[in-house]
Enzyme design. Sequence first.
Site, PDB file in Angstrom:
ATOM      1  N   PRO A 146       0.783  -1.236   0.000  1.00 39.86           N
ATOM      2  CA  PRO A 146       0.000   0.000   0.000  1.00 39.86           C
ATOM      3  C   PRO A 146       0.818   1.291   0.000  1.00 39.86           C
ATOM      4  O   PRO A 146       0.286   2.347  -0.295  1.00 39.86           O
ATOM      5  CB  PRO A 146      -0.797  -0.100   1.302  1.00 39.86           C
ATOM      6  N   LYS A 178       1.716   7.663 -14.386  1.00 39.31           N
ATOM      7  CA  LYS A 178       1.170   8.894 -14.954  1.00 39.31           C
ATOM      8  C   LYS A 178       2.284   9.934 -14.983  1.00 39.31           C
ATOM      9  O   LYS A 178       3.074  10.048 -14.053  1.00 39.31           O
ATOM     10  CB  LYS A 178       0.036   9.377 -14.058  1.00 39.31           C
ATOM     11  N   MET A 181     -10.450   4.233  -6.350  1.00 39.90           N
ATOM     12  CA  MET A 181     -10.578   5.208  -7.448  1.00 39.90           C
ATOM     13  C   MET A 181     -11.921   5.930  -7.409  1.00 39.90           C
ATOM     14  O   MET A 181     -12.521   6.177  -8.448  1.00 39.90           O
ATOM     15  CB  MET A 181     -10.406   4.503  -8.812  1.00 39.90           C
ATOM     16  N   ASP A 199       5.240   1.951 -11.252  1.00 42.34           N
ATOM     17  CA  ASP A 199       4.323   3.071 -11.430  1.00 42.34           C
ATOM     18  C   ASP A 199       4.194   3.916 -10.187  1.00 42.34           C
ATOM     19  O   ASP A 199       4.884   3.726  -9.191  1.00 42.34           O
ATOM     20  CB  ASP A 199       2.993   2.669 -12.067  1.00 42.34           C
TER      21      ASP A 199
END
Length: 245
Positions: A18, A63, A175, A41
């Site tokens: 996490p 991202k 999300m 990522d």
Amino acid sequence: MMPDATKTPILYVVGAGPGDPELITMKAYKVLQQADVVLYDNLANKELLNLTKADCEKIYVGKHPYGEYTPQERIHELIQEKAFSKGTVVRLKGGDPYIFGRGFEEVLFAREHGIQTHYIPGITSMQATGFEDIPLTHRSISEGVWALTGTKKDGSISDDLRLAMQSNSTVVIYMGVKKAAAIADTYTQAGRGDTPVAVVQHASLPHRKTATGYIKNLPDLIAQHHITHPALIVIGGVVALDKEL
Ligand code: SAH
């Protein structure tokens, strides 16, 4: 780069846990030390990259600041190119790679291209709500757990939320922060606006933040506490066991 016939192409799809870097498995720890290439990522803790060999190539595939996600096709290309030219590729993903992580897509792709694959599970972020005194189940309060996505491929919330809402189980939405208003409306319209909710950002990390209240006020709760990505929405009685709402 040219394929190297002396290398065995292997892909490890590895859960980074996490956030707290100490919450990875022994297997993940060992495999990071062996990696020739790591594709990582955003949600994987960068400190984990310090475990790699000096000549390990580390490639960020998350991202880009103020930009787009690395397209999944590009990640697949990198897996193929690096496995055949360098050998052991570790794909390091936040939480567990098979929980809202697209990890199995990468495994299927790799197998189709003759790359050996291995899965190393990670602690998924919803388990880290335990650090906020939010157990996922609790005797006579919650009979189970639903883990749902707030953002499906088309951008909408999972329709299962309506089913989950009627159950005696904890509901966790990944999300979901940007869908707070729609989530609150779904509960309120069903007469369940007084269900306890917690929003937990950066679970397991030193700068973590939690806001607790009622689901009818979810958008205000998020705004007042300045909660942004990445955060989980946890809904149900387990949220309020030790708190006055
Ligand atoms: N595979 C990951 C989930 C990836 S989807 C896992 O198993 O945890 C991304 C979502 O995960 C975020 O939008 C957020 O809801 C959640 N998330 C990941 N890490 C988190 C963290 N440290 N704290 C709170 N939410 C987190």
